[in-house]
Design an enzyme around this catalytic site. Sequence first.
Site, PDB file in Angstrom:
ATOM      1  N   HIS A  30       0.873  -1.172   0.000  1.00  0.00           N
ATOM      2  CA  HIS A  30       0.000   0.000   0.000  1.00  0.00           C
ATOM      3  C   HIS A  30       0.908   1.218   0.000  1.00  0.00           C
ATOM      4  CE1 HIS A  30       0.874  -0.299   4.315  1.00  0.00           C
ATOM      5  NE2 HIS A  30       0.558   0.987   4.399  1.00  0.00           N
TER       6      HIS A  30
ATOM      7  N   HIS B  76       1.611   5.728   0.411  1.00  0.00           N
ATOM      8  CA  HIS B  76       1.312   6.981   1.111  1.00  0.00           C
ATOM      9  C   HIS B  76       1.898   8.147   0.334  1.00  0.00           C
ATOM     10  CE1 HIS B  76      -0.061   4.929   4.726  1.00  0.00           C
ATOM     11  NE2 HIS B  76       1.010   4.154   4.642  1.00  0.00           N
TER      12      HIS B  76
ATOM     13  N   HIS C  36       8.216   7.263  -5.423  1.00  0.00           N
ATOM     14  CA  HIS C  36       7.660   6.240  -6.317  1.00  0.00           C
ATOM     15  C   HIS C  36       8.444   4.929  -6.251  1.00  0.00           C
ATOM     16  CE1 HIS C  36       5.471   9.724  -7.763  1.00  0.00           C
ATOM     17  NE2 HIS C  36       4.578   8.865  -8.209  1.00  0.00           N
TER      18      HIS C  36
END
Length: 136
Positions: A39, A41, A80
């Site tokens: 996941h 952020h 990234h």
Amino acid sequence: MIYITRRERFNAAHKLYRQEWSDEQNLEIFGKCSNPNWHGHNYELYVTVKGEINPETGFVIDLKELKRIITVYVTDVLDHKNINLDVNFMKGKMASTEVLAVAIFDVLEPHVQKEGAILHSIKLYETENNFVEYFG
């Protein structure tokens, strides 16, 4: 002594898990943050340095140079990327925001010192509601 802070942003993925634990135990302790498919952020990083004002320049540190240091050693490395897999300074470490903030401090500290300033703190927002602050 005066303090100055630079804010930068980066986006990164991670998951919280321990390889020696079962998927069930990781889920119990880390919840959705242990998602096997990761996941991400949108992190906000605040780097605060302190020192005396240089009477010739009026600076504690040249902010263009502080931005360059943060970019080269932190944001370009993390942006990234997968923190667990792609970031050398996080290899073998839990990819929590707490551990990440300490690692960022350790990476930046010698470069800030070379510029004649002292790294005071790292504040790292993982979400708008969750952040950590580390003072070295």
